[in-house]
Design a protein around this motif. Structure first.
Motif, mmCIF file in Angstrom:
data_model
loop_
_atom_site.group_PDB
_atom_site.id
_atom_site.type_symbol
_atom_site.label_atom_id
_atom_site.label_comp_id
_atom_site.label_asym_id
_atom_site.label_seq_id
_atom_site.Cartn_x
_atom_site.Cartn_y
_atom_site.Cartn_z
ATOM 1 N N GLY A 28 36.068 49.976 36.650
ATOM 2 C CA GLY A 28 37.513 50.161 36.597
ATOM 3 C C GLY A 28 38.239 49.090 37.386
ATOM 4 O O GLY A 28 37.620 48.315 38.132
ATOM 5 N N PRO A 29 39.558 49.014 37.252
ATOM 6 C CA PRO A 29 40.309 47.944 37.920
ATOM 7 C C PRO A 29 40.163 47.925 39.437
ATOM 8 O O PRO A 29 40.053 46.861 40.043
ATOM 9 N N ASP A 30 40.158 49.093 40.077
ATOM 10 C CA ASP A 30 40.089 49.142 41.541
ATOM 11 C C ASP A 30 38.780 48.556 42.060
ATOM 12 O O ASP A 30 38.768 47.664 42.914
ATOM 13 N N SER A 31 37.672 49.075 41.553
ATOM 14 C CA SER A 31 36.378 48.625 42.068
ATOM 15 C C SER A 31 36.019 47.236 41.573
ATOM 16 O O SER A 31 35.316 46.483 42.256
ATOM 17 N N LEU A 32 36.517 46.853 40.378
ATOM 18 C CA LEU A 32 36.224 45.506 39.879
ATOM 19 C C LEU A 32 36.990 44.459 40.685
ATOM 20 O O LEU A 32 36.455 43.385 41.003
ATOM 21 N N THR A 172 45.499 46.039 41.973
ATOM 22 C CA THR A 172 44.132 45.751 41.542
ATOM 23 C C THR A 172 44.097 45.308 40.086
ATOM 24 O O THR A 172 43.257 44.493 39.705
ATOM 25 N N VAL A 173 45.014 45.847 39.284
ATOM 26 C CA VAL A 173 45.105 45.403 37.889
ATOM 27 C C VAL A 173 45.492 43.927 37.842
ATOM 28 O O VAL A 173 44.948 43.142 37.048
ATOM 29 N N GLU A 174 46.427 43.529 38.719
ATOM 30 C CA GLU A 174 46.853 42.128 38.767
ATOM 31 C C GLU A 174 45.725 41.219 39.243
ATOM 32 O O GLU A 174 45.582 40.093 38.774
ATOM 33 N N VAL A 175 44.932 41.697 40.202
ATOM 34 C CA VAL A 175 43.784 40.911 40.681
ATOM 35 C C VAL A 175 42.810 40.661 39.539
ATOM 36 O O VAL A 175 42.328 39.542 39.342
ATOM 37 N N CYS A 176 42.519 41.696 38.775
ATOM 38 C CA CYS A 176 41.592 41.541 37.639
ATOM 39 C C CYS A 176 42.146 40.533 36.630
ATOM 40 O O CYS A 176 41.401 39.689 36.113
ATOM 41 N N LEU A 181 39.203 39.079 34.515
ATOM 42 C CA LEU A 181 38.290 40.208 34.337
ATOM 43 C C LEU A 181 38.944 41.283 33.475
ATOM 44 O O LEU A 181 40.142 41.551 33.598
ATOM 45 N N GLU A 182 38.162 41.906 32.617
ATOM 46 C CA GLU A 182 38.653 42.973 31.765
ATOM 47 C C GLU A 182 38.063 44.301 32.232
ATOM 48 O O GLU A 182 36.922 44.624 31.910
ATOM 49 N N PRO A 183 38.818 45.060 32.988
ATOM 50 C CA PRO A 183 38.278 46.311 33.527
ATOM 51 C C PRO A 183 38.162 47.392 32.457
ATOM 52 O O PRO A 183 38.847 47.363 31.437
ATOM 53 N N TRP A 184 37.280 48.344 32.743
ATOM 54 C CA TRP A 184 37.124 49.513 31.883
ATOM 55 C C TRP A 184 38.030 50.606 32.424
ATOM 56 O O TRP A 184 38.110 50.827 33.635
#
Length: 340
Positions: A28-32, A172-176, A181-184
């Motif tokens: 997910g976005p946070d952990s990625l 965290t979405v912006e970091v990805c 990176l494409e989070p799940w």
């Protein structure tokens, strides 16, 4: 990305600069985003002038169709970021009386701790954000929890390190996105069957719309303030407990823990409840508010002397005054006994 990296650096400093860390990543976005920030330092082999190795674990709970595929894809992304070793661990989530969320959490933490021990990592890094902290405090309020629960999650507690408690979920979405990176996106995060999901998708947006922006930050700030209060009270209670507790006293069960009634009764309520809870926890019990209140009433020396049964197979009773007691016999002590 700079804020994320600075947050990781600050949290690792607070944790004492562990040289080998394990990132827990769901994809997910946070952990990625967290994995990307930790990997930045791991590729350089150091953070803040201290050596750093970083691996990762992806826990597959097996609760959704295709979860194994998501886990393998996430592992590939983590390896590409430079984390090593990267492991996928499948767990069995056994339903318990506390519900599916608690059961999944227990299985996940067990897998993470086992993986950390196997690799020799002294820190497990988790991607909880400010939003998670706010939800935690709100759930604690709804349950009528005490100061420690309302204090939320600590940035460092035991082996667990949470660098992102000052970052919002949108960060965290912006970091990805910045890292390509494409989070799940876990569908259970919007599933109304789960309490935390309802808080996330219904309650928090409603509060923000009715009370204005800043509710999440306010709840997280409350957790920070209460965390300092709870830490002080916990430390003071532990100091008092160490000076009051008696173990394996003559004439009592081998595993008994005793506390002097008069001294404990004289303590302020906030400390008295903590001291009583420490005795229960020492014997493997689980002190609930209702049971702690019942134990506290034993100190009044009116009515029943017990025993009071506490979850975890612990009973508590008050020593009665004995007619045949030798001169100088002290009565009124609380006796905590484990029946495991």
């Amino acid at each position: 990305m700079g804020r994320a990296r600075n947050a990781v650096k600050a949290a690792l400093a607070e944790a004492g600069w562990p040289s080998r860390v394990l990132v827990a990543c769901s994809g997910g976005p946070d952990s990625l985003a967290l994995a990307a920030a930790v990997a930045h330092f791991a590729r350089r082999g150091a953070v803040g002038g201290h050596a750093l190795e970083a691996g990762a674990v992806v826990v597959d709970h097996g609760l959704q169709a295709g979860s194994d595929r998501v886990a393998r894809t996430t592992a590939g992304v983590l390896e590409a970021l430079g984390l090593s070793p990267v492991r996928v661990v499948a767990v069995e989530v056994r339903q318990s009386g506390e519900g599916p969320e608690a059961a999944a959490r227990a299985a996940r933490l067990g897998a993470l701790e086992a993986a950390a021990a196997e690799w020799g990592a002294t820190a497990i890094v988790l991607g909880h954000t400010l939003d998670d902290q706010a939800e935690q405090v709100l759930l604690g309020l709804a349950r009528g929890s005490g100061t420690r629960s309302l204090a939320g999650m600590r940035s460092v507690r035991g082996p667990y390190v949470r660098p992102f408690l000052s970052l919002r979920r949108d960060d965290t979405v912006e970091v990805c996105a910045a890292e390509g990176l494409e989070p799940w996106h876990d569908p259970t995060n919007a599933d109304p069957r789960y309490m935390r999901s309802r808080v996330r998708t219904v309650v928090m947006p409603f509060l923000e719309s009715e009370l204005g922006p800043g509710v999440a930050e306010g709840l997280a700030r409350t957790a920070s303030i209460l965390g300092q209060d709870a830490a002080y009270l916990d430390a003071e209670a532990e100091r008092l407990y160490a000076g009051l507790v008696e173990r394996r006293a003559a004439g009592e069960a081998p595993g008994a823990v005793l506390l002097p009634g008069e001294e404990v009764r004289a303590l302020p309520g906030a400390l008295r409840s903590r001291v009583l809870a420490l005795a229960i926890v020492e014997l493997g019990g689980s002190p609930t508010f209702e049971r702690l209140s019942a134990v506290d009433r034993l100190l009044e020396r009116r009515g029943s002397a017990g025993p009071v049964e506490v979850p975890g197979h612990v009973s508590v009773r008050r020593q009665p005054r004995r007619k045949d007691a030798a001169p100088g016999f002290e009565y009124g002590k609380l006796v905590f006994v484990s029946h495991r």
